[in-house]
Design an enzyme around this catalytic site. Sequence first.
Site, PDB file in Angstrom:
ATOM      1  N   THR A 266       0.746  -1.267  -0.075  1.00  0.00           N
ATOM      2  CA  THR A 266      -0.053  -0.068  -0.043  1.00  0.00           C
ATOM      3  C   THR A 266       0.749   1.097  -0.220  1.00  0.00           C
ATOM      4  O   THR A 266       0.666   2.266  -0.723  1.00  0.00           O
ATOM      5  CB  THR A 266      -0.784  -0.053   1.220  1.00  0.00           C
ATOM      6  N   GLU A 292      -3.403  -3.064  -6.903  1.00  0.00           N
ATOM      7  CA  GLU A 292      -3.850  -4.077  -5.764  1.00  0.00           C
ATOM      8  C   GLU A 292      -2.833  -4.177  -4.702  1.00  0.00           C
ATOM      9  O   GLU A 292      -1.608  -4.502  -5.222  1.00  0.00           O
ATOM     10  CB  GLU A 292      -4.037  -5.412  -6.580  1.00  0.00           C
ATOM     11  N   CYS A 326      -1.032 -12.040  -0.595  1.00  0.00           N
ATOM     12  CA  CYS A 326      -1.756 -10.917  -0.163  1.00  0.00           C
ATOM     13  C   CYS A 326      -2.936 -11.378   0.512  1.00  0.00           C
ATOM     14  O   CYS A 326      -3.888 -10.577   1.283  1.00  0.00           O
ATOM     15  CB  CYS A 326      -2.041 -10.086  -1.368  1.00  0.00           C
ATOM     16  N   GLU A 424      -0.201  -5.467   8.525  1.00  0.00           N
ATOM     17  CA  GLU A 424       0.132  -6.550   7.572  1.00  0.00           C
ATOM     18  C   GLU A 424       1.551  -7.012   7.664  1.00  0.00           C
ATOM     19  O   GLU A 424       2.327  -6.139   7.882  1.00  0.00           O
ATOM     20  CB  GLU A 424       0.132  -5.876   6.043  1.00  0.00           C
TER      21      GLU A 424
HETATM   22  P1  NAD Z   1       6.556  -3.933  -2.751  1.00  0.00           P
HETATM   23  O1  NAD Z   1       5.437  -2.918  -2.576  1.00  0.00           O
HETATM   24  O2  NAD Z   1       7.670  -3.840  -2.013  1.00  0.00           O
HETATM   25  O3  NAD Z   1       7.046  -3.952  -4.262  1.00  0.00           O
HETATM   26  C1  NAD Z   1       6.333  -4.028  -5.074  1.00  0.00           C
HETATM   27  C2  NAD Z   1       6.845  -3.523  -6.334  1.00  0.00           C
HETATM   28  O4  NAD Z   1       6.999  -2.103  -6.306  1.00  0.00           O
HETATM   29  C3  NAD Z   1       8.304  -4.138  -6.685  1.00  0.00           C
HETATM   30  O5  NAD Z   1       8.317  -4.186  -7.858  1.00  0.00           O
HETATM   31  C4  NAD Z   1       9.165  -3.063  -6.164  1.00  0.00           C
HETATM   32  O6  NAD Z   1      10.462  -3.184  -6.916  1.00  0.00           O
HETATM   33  C5  NAD Z   1       8.222  -1.758  -6.498  1.00  0.00           C
HETATM   34  N1  NAD Z   1       8.902  -0.762  -5.488  1.00  0.00           N
HETATM   35  C6  NAD Z   1       9.284  -0.838  -4.515  1.00  0.00           C
HETATM   36  N2  NAD Z   1       9.470   0.495  -3.771  1.00  0.00           N
HETATM   37  C7  NAD Z   1       9.180   1.363  -4.688  1.00  0.00           C
HETATM   38  C8  NAD Z   1       9.024   2.791  -4.709  1.00  0.00           C
HETATM   39  N3  NAD Z   1       9.534   3.518  -3.826  1.00  0.00           N
HETATM   40  N4  NAD Z   1       8.537   3.522  -5.929  1.00  0.00           N
HETATM   41  C9  NAD Z   1       8.266   2.584  -6.923  1.00  0.00           C
HETATM   42  N5  NAD Z   1       8.451   1.153  -6.874  1.00  0.00           N
HETATM   43  C10 NAD Z   1       8.542   0.607  -6.001  1.00  0.00           C
HETATM   44  O7  NAD Z   1       5.822  -5.366  -2.383  1.00  0.00           O
HETATM   45  P2  NAD Z   1       6.215  -6.530  -2.403  1.00  0.00           P
HETATM   46  O8  NAD Z   1       7.081  -7.034  -1.257  1.00  0.00           O
HETATM   47  O9  NAD Z   1       7.068  -7.172  -3.837  1.00  0.00           O
HETATM   48  O10 NAD Z   1       4.954  -7.571  -2.317  1.00  0.00           O
HETATM   49  C11 NAD Z   1       4.343  -7.526  -0.972  1.00  0.00           C
HETATM   50  C12 NAD Z   1       3.108  -6.920  -0.881  1.00  0.00           C
HETATM   51  O11 NAD Z   1       2.099  -6.914  -2.184  1.00  0.00           O
HETATM   52  C13 NAD Z   1       2.353  -6.967   0.126  1.00  0.00           C
HETATM   53  O12 NAD Z   1       1.714  -5.954   0.576  1.00  0.00           O
HETATM   54  C14 NAD Z   1       1.024  -7.586  -0.642  1.00  0.00           C
HETATM   55  O13 NAD Z   1      -0.125  -7.660   0.290  1.00  0.00           O
HETATM   56  C15 NAD Z   1       0.974  -6.963  -1.804  1.00  0.00           C
HETATM   57  N6  NAD Z   1       0.205  -7.858  -2.728  1.00  0.00           N
HETATM   58  C16 NAD Z   1      -1.025  -7.536  -3.231  1.00  0.00           C
HETATM   59  C17 NAD Z   1      -1.776  -8.450  -3.966  1.00  0.00           C
HETATM   60  C18 NAD Z   1      -3.145  -7.953  -4.065  1.00  0.00           C
HETATM   61  O14 NAD Z   1      -3.863  -8.449  -5.484  1.00  0.00           O
HETATM   62  N7  NAD Z   1      -3.862  -7.289  -3.647  1.00  0.00           N
HETATM   63  C19 NAD Z   1      -1.154  -9.496  -4.488  1.00  0.00           C
HETATM   64  C20 NAD Z   1       0.303  -9.561  -4.219  1.00  0.00           C
HETATM   65  C21 NAD Z   1       0.796  -9.040  -3.498  1.00  0.00           C
END
Ligand code: NAD
Length: 545
Positions: A266, A292, A326, A424
Amino acid sequence: MNSRTLIPAPVNEPVLSYAPGSLERAKFYARLSELKSRKTEIPLIIGGEEVRTGKKHEIRSPYDHGQVIGKVHEGGVPEIRKAVAAAAKARADWAHTPFEARAAVFLKAADLLAEDWRWTLNAATMLNQSKNLHQAEIDSACELIDFYRFNPHFAQDIYAQQPSSSRGTWNRMQFRPLEGFVYAVTPFNFTAIAGNLPTAPALMGNTVVWKPSGAAMLSGYFIMKLLEKAGLPPGVINMVSGPSGPITDTLLASPDFAGVHFTGSTPVFRSMWNTTARNLPVYKSYPRLVGETGGKDFVVVHASADPDAVAAALVRGAFEFQGQKCSAASRAYVPSDLWPRVRRAVKDMLASIEVGSPEDPGNFVNAVIDRRAFEKIKGYIVAAKRDKSNKIVSGGVCDDSAGYFIHPTVVESADPRSVTMCEEIFGPLLTVHVYPEKKWKQTLKLADTTSPYALTGAVFARDRKAIQEAELGLENAAGNFYINDKPTGAVVGQQPFGGGRASGTNDKAGSFLNLIRWTSARTIKETFDPPTDYRYPWMGREKKT
Ligand code: NAD
């Protein structure tokens, strides 16, 4: 094409068993050992070309951090600008490529993935993200194949939505792609999401700059190779890597930025939304923001529930893929009269769970994704142990000597708003609040108001009235709601996935609702016999008699 073509009716890809002695098991392990020895070098892929910047870093397996599995070339601002230019160059052709030809690329990718590419993507997902055989199979094989077969079918339905026409005219709706490029940003935890987020907009005629998660570059790279093999033209999807902040800032500052297709946490989505709002005057159009994000998914148990079914749902829902879904169950509300039986059943099940490398199929729980995640989850466990309102029911062991292993941990919390009931955690940690069984309605209210998220949730009850009360009381608490089932495991075409509140824009991946965000409709009216005089009949005056 002088025909009205039909996309083959999609059917969910069957999940292979990988039972001992099966052909799929042999093929999978052969590909795994090939990938392990190969130590893949991962370039950026821009305009169909592999770009090697020479600025490389090693990637390692989460379950064996001594093992280097590849090297990633990092991009910087010049490469990102090149990717935007490549997307712009490819756009005119791709946007006007007939739908059948675009759809065929993804249908072919699905077929390739259902055969030999299955072993490659599943093996990469195990090596890179520490998914066991079954978790890799349902993600990088079945779910991704489903996205590639169902999305063309949903797109066809969207294109068939046409306005009515009155006599003498013909009204049409053209579902144009957005004017500019789409930025796809994907998380580490699902190879299928990584494969869907750039391709859903591409199917609708858009060109894309895609940044996979730094923790899932190996599977990301093989997705690109699969799409190339399936005939995706150069520049339609451009895969970049490197530091997320500067990449995102560069892309969101482009006048041609037309939308973001994001899945992840988020705070990251919110920061992108803020940047987009600030840059609004720069853009040629209002960007589509589809995200999402996080969840704090609940299981609410009624006194009429079957305690064994509750226990199985909690164990599977909270601990499969180490709780890094998630949708993972991470808070449960269990009535006091049922808790002793649920507790015993959960403890018995957890006692039989083995934790270790996913390469050994006997291990149900494997490593979490990286050191950062390991430290964060461990921090929550240590704090939960110190909190006087908590009892540790099971687990609590963290061991990072060989890989990032955390044993499935169940905390019983007397405080329904304790930290682990609200935040979370994204790891194998489930918190249970035991409520007085008479306080069912108050508990529904509690579940609804405890967290800012609204992704998934489940109710367990055999009493129909209680099910109805939960369905109503938790109406806005989850975008995916389950009755007598665990809150994970959504299947494309069966349970379109997404949540509201802080969990995202709820555009339901794997449905027409998502695809429609990647189009900007143009209405075309044609008049067959246009009037040649401005005057209308009503303007005539009655003759005086
Ligand atoms: P994350 O937010 O750390 O990373 C997601 C993506 O964003 C990655 O590609 C990452 O490199 C990029 N990112 C990170 N920091 C950024 C920034 N400052 N600016 C732009 N991009 C940036 O998430 P994660 O650890 O890869 O995944 C876990 C999270 O994803 C959990 O919060 C989970 O609930 C969520 N998730 C949600 C769904 C859904 O359908 N709602 C599905 C899968 C995962």
